[in-house]
Design a protein around this motif. Structure first.
Motif, PDB file in Angstrom:
ATOM      1  N   GLU A 204      97.062 -19.308  70.507  1.00 11.66           N
ATOM      2  CA  GLU A 204      96.475 -20.511  69.919  1.00 11.66           C
ATOM      3  C   GLU A 204      96.835 -21.735  70.755  1.00 11.66           C
ATOM      4  O   GLU A 204      97.924 -22.288  70.634  1.00 11.66           O
ATOM      5  N   SER A 205      95.904 -22.139  71.589  1.00  5.74           N
ATOM      6  CA  SER A 205      96.151 -23.290  72.464  1.00  5.74           C
ATOM      7  C   SER A 205      96.283 -24.587  71.680  1.00  5.74           C
ATOM      8  O   SER A 205      96.866 -25.567  72.158  1.00  5.74           O
ATOM      9  N   SER A 206      95.765 -24.610  70.456  1.00  2.13           N
ATOM     10  CA  SER A 206      95.815 -25.822  69.647  1.00  2.13           C
ATOM     11  C   SER A 206      97.206 -26.097  69.081  1.00  2.13           C
ATOM     12  O   SER A 206      97.483 -27.213  68.619  1.00  2.13           O
ATOM     13  N   PHE A 207      98.088 -25.086  69.097  1.00  2.59           N
ATOM     14  CA  PHE A 207      99.479 -25.319  68.692  1.00  2.59           C
ATOM     15  C   PHE A 207     100.198 -25.883  69.921  1.00  2.59           C
ATOM     16  O   PHE A 207     100.787 -25.159  70.715  1.00  2.59           O
ATOM     17  N   CYS A 208     100.111 -27.194  70.060  1.00  2.00           N
ATOM     18  CA  CYS A 208     100.541 -27.807  71.323  1.00  2.00           C
ATOM     19  C   CYS A 208     101.256 -29.137  71.160  1.00  2.00           C
ATOM     20  O   CYS A 208     101.688 -29.731  72.152  1.00  2.00           O
ATOM     21  N   GLU A 209     101.395 -29.612  69.928  1.00  4.26           N
ATOM     22  CA  GLU A 209     101.949 -30.949  69.740  1.00  4.26           C
ATOM     23  C   GLU A 209     103.423 -30.917  69.343  1.00  4.26           C
ATOM     24  O   GLU A 209     103.836 -30.126  68.496  1.00  4.26           O
ATOM     25  N   LEU A 210     104.172 -31.801  69.970  1.00  6.79           N
ATOM     26  CA  LEU A 210     105.590 -31.972  69.643  1.00  6.79           C
ATOM     27  C   LEU A 210     105.811 -33.466  69.411  1.00  6.79           C
ATOM     28  O   LEU A 210     105.952 -34.249  70.350  1.00  6.79           O
ATOM     29  N   SER A 211     105.794 -33.836  68.132  1.00  5.22           N
ATOM     30  CA  SER A 211     105.902 -35.242  67.755  1.00  5.22           C
ATOM     31  C   SER A 211     107.368 -35.614  67.600  1.00  5.22           C
ATOM     32  O   SER A 211     108.002 -35.293  66.601  1.00  5.22           O
ATOM     33  N   MET A 212     107.889 -36.273  68.608  1.00  2.47           N
ATOM     34  CA  MET A 212     109.278 -36.738  68.528  1.00  2.47           C
ATOM     35  C   MET A 212     109.443 -37.969  69.406  1.00  2.47           C
ATOM     36  O   MET A 212     108.827 -38.093  70.458  1.00  2.47           O
ATOM     37  N   GLY A 213     110.253 -38.888  68.907  1.00  2.00           N
ATOM     38  CA  GLY A 213     110.475 -40.137  69.621  1.00  2.00           C
ATOM     39  C   GLY A 213     109.897 -41.322  68.883  1.00  2.00           C
ATOM     40  O   GLY A 213     108.719 -41.314  68.517  1.00  2.00           O
ATOM     41  N   MET A 214     110.747 -42.343  68.653  1.00  2.00           N
ATOM     42  CA  MET A 214     110.325 -43.588  68.013  1.00  2.00           C
ATOM     43  C   MET A 214     110.734 -44.752  68.925  1.00  2.00           C
ATOM     44  O   MET A 214     111.103 -44.535  70.077  1.00  2.00           O
ATOM     45  N   ALA A 221     112.872 -38.835  74.243  1.00  2.00           N
ATOM     46  CA  ALA A 221     111.990 -37.793  73.700  1.00  2.00           C
ATOM     47  C   ALA A 221     110.998 -37.308  74.751  1.00  2.00           C
ATOM     48  O   ALA A 221     110.734 -36.107  74.870  1.00  2.00           O
ATOM     49  N   ILE A 222     110.449 -38.236  75.515  1.00  2.00           N
ATOM     50  CA  ILE A 222     109.494 -37.862  76.564  1.00  2.00           C
ATOM     51  C   ILE A 222     110.173 -37.000  77.623  1.00  2.00           C
ATOM     52  O   ILE A 222     109.615 -35.993  78.081  1.00  2.00           O
ATOM     53  N   GLU A 223     111.383 -37.364  77.978  1.00  2.00           N
ATOM     54  CA  GLU A 223     112.135 -36.560  78.951  1.00  2.00           C
ATOM     55  C   GLU A 223     112.339 -35.136  78.454  1.00  2.00           C
ATOM     56  O   GLU A 223     112.375 -34.189  79.247  1.00  2.00           O
ATOM     57  N   GLU A 224     112.455 -34.982  77.125  1.00  2.00           N
ATOM     58  CA  GLU A 224     112.732 -33.664  76.549  1.00  2.00           C
ATOM     59  C   GLU A 224     111.475 -32.918  76.099  1.00  2.00           C
ATOM     60  O   GLU A 224     111.574 -31.878  75.468  1.00  2.00           O
ATOM     61  N   GLY A 225     110.299 -33.466  76.416  1.00  2.00           N
ATOM     62  CA  GLY A 225     109.084 -32.697  76.195  1.00  2.00           C
ATOM     63  C   GLY A 225     108.164 -33.150  75.081  1.00  2.00           C
ATOM     64  O   GLY A 225     107.240 -32.421  74.698  1.00  2.00           O
ATOM     65  N   SER A 226     108.356 -34.354  74.560  1.00  2.00           N
ATOM     66  CA  SER A 226     107.470 -34.856  73.514  1.00  2.00           C
ATOM     67  C   SER A 226     106.040 -34.989  74.027  1.00  2.00           C
ATOM     68  O   SER A 226     105.804 -35.352  75.178  1.00  2.00           O
ATOM     69  N   THR A 227     105.083 -34.702  73.136  1.00  2.00           N
ATOM     70  CA  THR A 227     103.668 -34.924  73.469  1.00  2.00           C
ATOM     71  C   THR A 227     103.079 -36.048  72.614  1.00  2.00           C
ATOM     72  O   THR A 227     101.912 -36.401  72.780  1.00  2.00           O
ATOM     73  N   MET A 228     103.900 -36.603  71.712  1.00  2.00           N
ATOM     74  CA  MET A 228     103.406 -37.607  70.778  1.00  2.00           C
ATOM     75  C   MET A 228     104.575 -38.480  70.343  1.00  2.00           C
ATOM     76  O   MET A 228     105.541 -37.979  69.778  1.00  2.00           O
ATOM     77  N   VAL A 229     104.503 -39.785  70.623  1.00  2.00           N
ATOM     78  CA  VAL A 229     105.583 -40.694  70.235  1.00  2.00           C
ATOM     79  C   VAL A 229     105.088 -41.647  69.153  1.00  2.00           C
ATOM     80  O   VAL A 229     103.959 -42.140  69.210  1.00  2.00           O
TER      81      VAL A 229
END
Length: 241
Positions: A204-214, A221-229
């Motif tokens: 499932e390519s749609s399981f792709c989001e990692l929402s972390m970082g404020m 968070a971006i350094e550690e792989g976030s896709t959504m801040v």
């Protein structure tokens, strides 16, 4: 009375300054973001004027944490905004946002998934969701443990929920100045995301989001792989309660 009027004028002036700087703030943040990282503008407690300023600056994804506030703002804002919900969602309020919400970040139980599915089925709409994982050293934050999440994804009941679409994970790090700890917490979530991708969502390519970082930790968070801040104060300034 004179003091109150003076304070109100000062507050209004500060709010105007915040709104006028929204465009600049968004542009500065976007310059730093990798192309694969989405910016979610957290507009909770901020006025419509600030949202529209961000919209005119090209921002299209906004997030709220209270259902009532989201439902008040959504009808008055441009229709092409993608509204995310990032707060703790009560089951009795799900029906209010499922007609339009683009992504629910904080799903922390199978019960909540079932209720979202039920409301989605009523209107024939599949609701994108993120599973919230508890990674912080703070009991006040919500989220599934790693084991609870594994159990949730392993249950046969989940396969019957045709009106929810799991898109990834969300997590919040501990509120601390210790960057080493924040790195470790985000790194653990990224590692867990990769585990789930391999064990449950390989095809499932749609399981792709990692929402972390404020606002205070999104660079880590971006350094550690976030896709959504999820950024609020760094865009809009101090919240207007």
């Amino acid at each position: 009375m004179a003091l109150i009027l003076s304070m109100n004028k000062k507050t209004a002036k500060n709010n105007t300054v915040n709104i006028m700087s929204v465009t600049e703030n968004i542009n500065q943040i976007k310059i730093k973001l990798p192309t694969n990282v989405k910016l979610v503008a957290v507009s909770k407690f901020h006025p419509i004027e600030a949202i529209l300023e961000a919209y005119r600056a090209g921002q299209r994804i906004f997030a709220e944490s209270r259902v009532q506030e989201l439902c008040e703002k959504q009808p008055t804002c441009p229709k092409d905004i993608d509204w995310h919900f990032i707060g703790h969602l009560q089951t009795n309020k799900i029906k209010l946002i499922v007609p339009f919400v683009s992504l629910i970040h904080g799903v922390d139980s199978l019960k909540l998934l079932k209720e979202i599915n039920k409301e989605g089925e009523k209107i024939g709409r599949i609701i994108p969701c993120l599973l919230q994982i508890h990674i912080a050293q703070e009991e006040t934050k919500f989220g599934l443990s790693f084991d609870e999440c594994r159990d949730c994804l392993s249950t046969e009941i989940l396969k019957e929920l045709k009106f929810i679409h799991l898109r990834g994970l969300m997590g919040m790090a501990t509120l601390t100045d210790d960057s080493t700890q924040i790195h470790a917490e985000f790194k653990s979530l990224k590692s867990f995301f990769m585990e789930l991708k391999k064990d449950f969502f390989m095809d499932e390519s749609s399981f792709c989001e990692l929402s972390m970082g404020m606002s205070d930790d999104y660079n880590i968070a971006i350094e550690e792989g976030s896709t959504m801040v999820r950024i609020g104060s760094a865009i809009f300034g101090a919240r207007v309660y």
